[in-house]
Scaffold this motif. Structure first.
Motif, mmCIF file in Angstrom:
data_model
loop_
_atom_site.group_PDB
_atom_site.id
_atom_site.type_symbol
_atom_site.label_atom_id
_atom_site.label_comp_id
_atom_site.label_asym_id
_atom_site.label_seq_id
_atom_site.Cartn_x
_atom_site.Cartn_y
_atom_site.Cartn_z
ATOM 1 N N ALA A 16 94.288 89.624 57.837
ATOM 2 C CA ALA A 16 93.368 90.427 58.520
ATOM 3 C C ALA A 16 92.112 89.544 59.091
ATOM 4 O O ALA A 16 91.575 89.768 60.003
ATOM 5 C CB ALA A 16 92.566 91.480 57.790
ATOM 6 N N ALA A 17 91.882 88.543 58.427
ATOM 7 C CA ALA A 17 91.149 87.338 58.984
ATOM 8 C C ALA A 17 91.679 86.675 60.004
ATOM 9 O O ALA A 17 90.826 86.012 60.732
ATOM 10 C CB ALA A 17 90.706 86.659 57.714
ATOM 11 N N VAL A 18 93.139 86.753 60.111
ATOM 12 C CA VAL A 18 93.672 85.776 61.175
ATOM 13 C C VAL A 18 92.814 84.459 61.265
ATOM 14 O O VAL A 18 92.181 84.260 62.186
ATOM 15 C CB VAL A 18 93.943 86.290 62.376
ATOM 16 N N MET A 19 93.357 84.439 60.731
ATOM 17 C CA MET A 19 92.362 83.094 60.787
ATOM 18 C C MET A 19 92.799 81.706 61.104
ATOM 19 O O MET A 19 93.770 81.977 61.354
ATOM 20 C CB MET A 19 91.998 82.747 59.523
ATOM 21 N N PHE A 160 89.819 80.113 56.251
ATOM 22 C CA PHE A 160 89.530 81.648 56.790
ATOM 23 C C PHE A 160 89.157 81.148 58.169
ATOM 24 O O PHE A 160 88.455 80.326 58.508
ATOM 25 C CB PHE A 160 88.244 81.720 56.088
ATOM 26 N N ALA A 161 89.739 82.273 58.895
ATOM 27 C CA ALA A 161 89.638 82.234 60.519
ATOM 28 C C ALA A 161 88.396 82.694 61.101
ATOM 29 O O ALA A 161 88.031 84.250 60.470
ATOM 30 C CB ALA A 161 90.892 82.729 61.099
ATOM 31 N N ASN A 162 87.893 82.413 62.087
ATOM 32 C CA ASN A 162 86.904 83.242 62.866
ATOM 33 C C ASN A 162 85.849 83.417 62.191
ATOM 34 O O ASN A 162 85.425 84.465 62.123
ATOM 35 C CB ASN A 162 87.359 84.345 63.856
ATOM 36 N N PRO A 163 85.237 82.552 61.176
ATOM 37 C CA PRO A 163 83.963 82.898 60.572
ATOM 38 C C PRO A 163 82.843 83.352 61.461
ATOM 39 O O PRO A 163 82.469 82.574 62.526
ATOM 40 C CB PRO A 163 83.443 81.708 59.710
ATOM 41 N N PHE A 184 86.279 71.657 55.409
ATOM 42 C CA PHE A 184 86.627 71.262 56.493
ATOM 43 C C PHE A 184 86.476 72.375 57.639
ATOM 44 O O PHE A 184 86.516 73.457 57.358
ATOM 45 C CB PHE A 184 88.365 71.497 56.499
ATOM 46 N N LEU A 185 86.191 72.130 58.800
ATOM 47 C CA LEU A 185 85.994 72.989 59.929
ATOM 48 C C LEU A 185 86.932 72.568 61.289
ATOM 49 O O LEU A 185 87.037 71.385 61.461
ATOM 50 C CB LEU A 185 84.696 72.718 60.348
ATOM 51 N N ARG A 186 87.512 73.522 61.986
ATOM 52 C CA ARG A 186 88.235 73.462 63.055
ATOM 53 C C ARG A 186 87.420 73.720 64.109
ATOM 54 O O ARG A 186 86.976 74.913 64.241
ATOM 55 C CB ARG A 186 89.451 74.138 62.945
ATOM 56 N N ILE A 187 87.081 72.786 64.838
ATOM 57 C CA ILE A 187 86.270 73.014 66.180
ATOM 58 C C ILE A 187 86.753 72.979 67.511
ATOM 59 O O ILE A 187 87.801 72.224 67.690
ATOM 60 C CB ILE A 187 84.899 72.138 65.909
ATOM 61 N N VAL A 188 86.260 73.894 68.607
ATOM 62 C CA VAL A 188 86.711 73.831 70.000
ATOM 63 C C VAL A 188 85.373 73.449 70.496
ATOM 64 O O VAL A 188 84.498 74.423 70.637
ATOM 65 C CB VAL A 188 87.581 74.994 70.390
ATOM 66 N N THR A 189 85.114 72.403 71.332
ATOM 67 C CA THR A 189 83.986 72.017 71.578
ATOM 68 C C THR A 189 83.730 71.608 73.111
ATOM 69 O O THR A 189 84.852 71.447 73.677
ATOM 70 C CB THR A 189 83.129 70.845 70.685
ATOM 71 N N ARG A 190 82.556 71.738 73.631
ATOM 72 C CA ARG A 190 82.324 71.343 75.069
ATOM 73 C C ARG A 190 81.217 70.489 75.099
ATOM 74 O O ARG A 190 80.191 70.949 74.569
ATOM 75 C CB ARG A 190 82.269 72.852 76.110
ATOM 76 N N LYS A 191 81.008 69.505 76.006
ATOM 77 C CA LYS A 191 79.557 68.787 76.389
ATOM 78 C C LYS A 191 78.986 69.735 77.251
ATOM 79 O O LYS A 191 79.615 70.540 77.962
ATOM 80 C CB LYS A 191 80.110 67.428 76.993
ATOM 81 N N ALA A 240 78.607 77.441 64.448
ATOM 82 C CA ALA A 240 79.293 78.885 64.511
ATOM 83 C C ALA A 240 80.134 79.191 65.712
ATOM 84 O O ALA A 240 81.256 79.689 65.652
ATOM 85 C CB ALA A 240 78.414 79.870 63.920
ATOM 86 N N ASP A 241 79.373 78.739 66.748
ATOM 87 C CA ASP A 241 80.031 79.232 68.007
ATOM 88 C C ASP A 241 81.301 78.326 68.377
ATOM 89 O O ASP A 241 81.993 78.908 68.994
ATOM 90 C CB ASP A 241 78.556 78.923 69.192
ATOM 91 N N TYR A 242 81.229 77.316 67.769
ATOM 92 C CA TYR A 242 82.353 76.502 68.455
ATOM 93 C C TYR A 242 83.448 76.235 67.131
ATOM 94 O O TYR A 242 84.518 75.468 67.152
ATOM 95 C CB TYR A 242 81.911 75.063 68.480
ATOM 96 N N THR A 243 83.274 76.833 65.872
ATOM 97 C CA THR A 243 83.906 76.792 64.701
ATOM 98 C C THR A 243 85.192 78.013 64.777
ATOM 99 O O THR A 243 84.474 79.269 64.997
ATOM 100 C CB THR A 243 83.386 76.813 63.469
ATOM 101 N N THR A 244 86.162 77.757 64.846
ATOM 102 C CA THR A 244 87.454 78.680 65.027
ATOM 103 C C THR A 244 88.069 78.938 63.731
ATOM 104 O O THR A 244 88.751 79.936 63.168
ATOM 105 C CB THR A 244 88.597 78.229 65.743
ATOM 106 N N ALA A 245 87.942 78.148 62.622
ATOM 107 C CA ALA A 245 88.506 78.299 61.222
ATOM 108 C C ALA A 245 87.859 77.179 60.461
ATOM 109 O O ALA A 245 87.394 76.214 60.676
ATOM 110 C CB ALA A 245 89.738 77.989 61.351
ATOM 111 N N ILE A 246 87.616 77.609 58.981
ATOM 112 C CA ILE A 246 87.130 76.789 58.055
ATOM 113 C C ILE A 246 88.267 76.799 56.761
ATOM 114 O O ILE A 246 88.748 77.969 56.379
ATOM 115 C CB ILE A 246 85.803 77.389 57.387
ATOM 116 N N CYS A 247 88.537 75.568 56.136
ATOM 117 C CA CYS A 247 89.194 75.660 55.117
ATOM 118 C C CYS A 247 87.893 75.187 53.929
ATOM 119 O O CYS A 247 87.357 74.062 54.162
ATOM 120 C CB CYS A 247 90.299 74.537 54.838
#
Length: 248
Positions: A16-19, A160-163, A184-191, A240-247
């Motif tokens: 459910a978390a799809v994370m 855990f996905a999409n916190p 651990f954080l998975r991030i998708v970022t922009r300048k 939080a805006d740029y994090t798509t998942a956390i381990c």
């Protein structure tokens, strides 16, 4: 503590978390093709939920209980915390104890490997090389729990996905205060909000302010992307805006 009702309940939850704070920079390596404009091409922190679910299915009842216990601790922190804006921040930084070294990623695709080496060196005092880590991690952010849990015992990591911001800060704070380890954080970022653009990058958080207003980032891209340091702070809302998942 509330006990998990077996593997099926845990599997449903995840589906459910799809994370400090003595921080030292790494022994610098090199990046093979990092561009000069601060962009990391491609997605180098892949999430494979099917493979992660297969890992969950192998866990023992004792390991499932460890997850239940850490989720309870994080829930207690989340229930007590209130969101503090960056402008109103008056908190004190809480970091993992002792000296934490962030190792630089040795290639564009080794962000997760460098983070793993940093965590293993901190928790156990030794680590495989980044190339050796890559043979099992395979750029998959969702493989971090199985790899880390097999090699250290301070924290039983889970994905855990999409916190939400509240979920993110409570999980980071729980890791640091209860287990004394980075998350651990998975991030998708922009300048220009971040130091670089990326469609998928792995960093660590080894510190958070007690009012959960700001998060300390440890970045394996330190000294690779222009002006990017190994350690820096960001408002929790930005992370939080740029994090798509956390381990965590």
């Amino acid at each position: 503590m509330k006990k998990l009702n077996g593997k099926k309940k845990l599997a449903a939850t995840f589906a459910a978390a799809v994370m400090a704070l003595s921080c030292t920079a790494s022994l610098s390596a090199y990046a093979e093709s990092t561009t000069n404009n601060g962009t990391f091409g491609g997605d180098y922190a892949i999430v494979d939920l099917d493979e992660y679910q297969s890992y969950l299915d192998t866990l023992s009842d004792a390991q499932l209980q460890l997850i239940a216990e850490k989720e309870q601790l994080a829930s207690e922190i989340e229930a007590e915390q209130s969101v503090t804006t960056y402008a109103d921040a008056r908190g004190t930084l809480i970091g993992v104890p002792g000296t934490f070294t962030m190792y630089q990623q040795e290639t564009d695709t080794y962000c997760g490997n460098a983070c793993m080496k940093s965590v293993l060196m901190y928790t156990t005092g030794s680590s495989p090389t980044q190339a050796e880590i890559d043979t099992e991690l395979k750029n998959k952010f969702s493989n971090i729990p199985s790899y880390a849990n097999a090699r250290q015992s301070k924290c039983f990591y889970v994905h855990f996905a999409n916190p939400t911001q509240s979920e993110l800060t409570s999980k980071i704070k729980s890791d640091i205060t209860n287990y004394k380890v980075p998350a651990f954080l998975r991030i998708v970022t922009r300048k220009p909000v971040w130091y670089y653009d990326t469609n998928g990058h792995c960093v660590l958080s080894n510190g958070i302010y007690d009012d959960v207003s700001k998060i300390l980032i440890a970045d394996p891209a330190g000294d690779l992307a222009p002006d990017c340091p190994y350690f820096y702070e960001k408002p929790a809302s930005t992370v939080a805006d740029y994090t798509t998942a956390i381990c965590w």
